[in-house]
Design an enzyme around this catalytic site. Sequence first.
Site, PDB file in Angstrom:
ATOM      1  N   ASP A  37       0.849  -1.189   0.000  1.00 30.03           N
ATOM      2  CA  ASP A  37       0.000   0.000   0.000  1.00 30.03           C
ATOM      3  C   ASP A  37       0.881   1.234   0.000  1.00 30.03           C
ATOM      4  OD1 ASP A  37      -2.045   2.096   0.878  1.00 30.03           O
ATOM      5  OD2 ASP A  37      -3.265   0.284   0.960  1.00 30.03           O
ATOM      6  N   ASP A  63       3.715   2.228  -4.642  1.00 32.76           N
ATOM      7  CA  ASP A  63       2.793   2.859  -5.578  1.00 32.76           C
ATOM      8  C   ASP A  63       2.609   1.850  -6.701  1.00 32.76           C
ATOM      9  OD1 ASP A  63       1.519   4.220  -7.594  1.00 32.76           O
ATOM     10  OD2 ASP A  63       2.854   5.965  -7.574  1.00 32.76           O
ATOM     11  N   VAL A  64       1.455   1.200  -6.743  1.00 34.09           N
ATOM     12  CA  VAL A  64       1.275   0.096  -7.682  1.00 34.09           C
ATOM     13  C   VAL A  64       1.060   0.559  -9.124  1.00 34.09           C
ATOM     14  CG1 VAL A  64       0.526  -1.645  -6.025  1.00 34.09           C
ATOM     15  CG2 VAL A  64      -1.146  -0.056  -6.989  1.00 34.09           C
ATOM     16  N   TYR A 153     -14.035   6.354 -12.947  1.00 30.29           N
ATOM     17  CA  TYR A 153     -14.126   5.118 -12.167  1.00 30.29           C
ATOM     18  C   TYR A 153     -14.848   4.033 -12.962  1.00 30.29           C
ATOM     19  CZ  TYR A 153     -15.007   2.024  -8.187  1.00 30.29           C
ATOM     20  OH  TYR A 153     -15.047   0.949  -7.337  1.00 30.29           O
ATOM     21  N   LYS A 157     -13.048   0.519 -14.105  1.00 27.66           N
ATOM     22  CA  LYS A 157     -13.479  -0.784 -13.609  1.00 27.66           C
ATOM     23  C   LYS A 157     -13.991  -1.678 -14.737  1.00 27.66           C
ATOM     24  CE  LYS A 157     -12.283  -0.326  -9.362  1.00 27.66           C
ATOM     25  NZ  LYS A 157     -11.172  -1.154  -8.813  1.00 27.66           N
ATOM     26  N   THR A 188     -16.581   1.267   3.437  1.00 31.94           N
ATOM     27  CA  THR A 188     -15.134   1.414   3.522  1.00 31.94           C
ATOM     28  C   THR A 188     -14.785   2.891   3.593  1.00 31.94           C
ATOM     29  OG1 THR A 188     -14.893   1.595   1.122  1.00 31.94           O
ATOM     30  CG2 THR A 188     -14.813  -0.642   2.066  1.00 31.94           C
TER      31      THR A 188
END
Length: 251
Positions: A37, A63-64, A153, A157, A188
Amino acid sequence: MNTLDGKVAIVTGGASGIGRATALLFAREGARVVVADLDEAGAAATVAAIEAGGGRATPVRADVSDTADCRRVVATAVETYGGLHVLFNNAGIIRRTTALDLDVEEWDRVMAVNVRSVFLMCKHAIPAMTEGGSIVNTGSGWGLKGGGNAISYCASKAAVVNMTRALAIDHAAAGIRVNSVNPGDTDTPMLRDEARQLGEDWAAFASDAADRPMGRAGTPDEIAQAVLFLASDAASYITGSALVVDGGGLA
């Protein structure tokens, strides 16, 4: 049940929400977990919770959307635990705007975190899955249908859902299954941030999120159970699937 006994798993976005719940569940089910993360303190807190329960885990600040960081996350799993069997690509962000209000830089950042990261993590993880494995990518109900004030978004997705199918086709012969889990509104920190972005009262926003047949939003633990199923041998004949976990919202 030790469903993942002897397995090594990577969870991205493991500092909070669905990622944290899944990392904790994977560890309870016997996996050794690398928690990646950008929130270094949050990843360390997840690892501390795993270790307090008798599990084994390692935090990695990453940082993915960055190639070198993704490579380092995979290397940490292999060097620390001797292999890699499960990858949960969960890191993600949301910007609640229309196309007219969205800056190009914000579009690029959503695509980098939500889409590029899945590509990069898979690119580096798949060669390490020498015994086969399971990859689970976090999509969304909005990856299967449209939603308001969330153009980047929704687009990101949808890309994850179809990238999952392509990966499943390409790597089935290597014994690697690839599926997506597609949550509806889940309680969340990201959901609460959506309310903030839209300038809405949390109580009213949560009430809207509960407007589905089961009458409530989901919990991170409920989504984690679906991820565990897809990651485990119980789903041994499932690949390329988009599992919807949304309390009946899409229905």
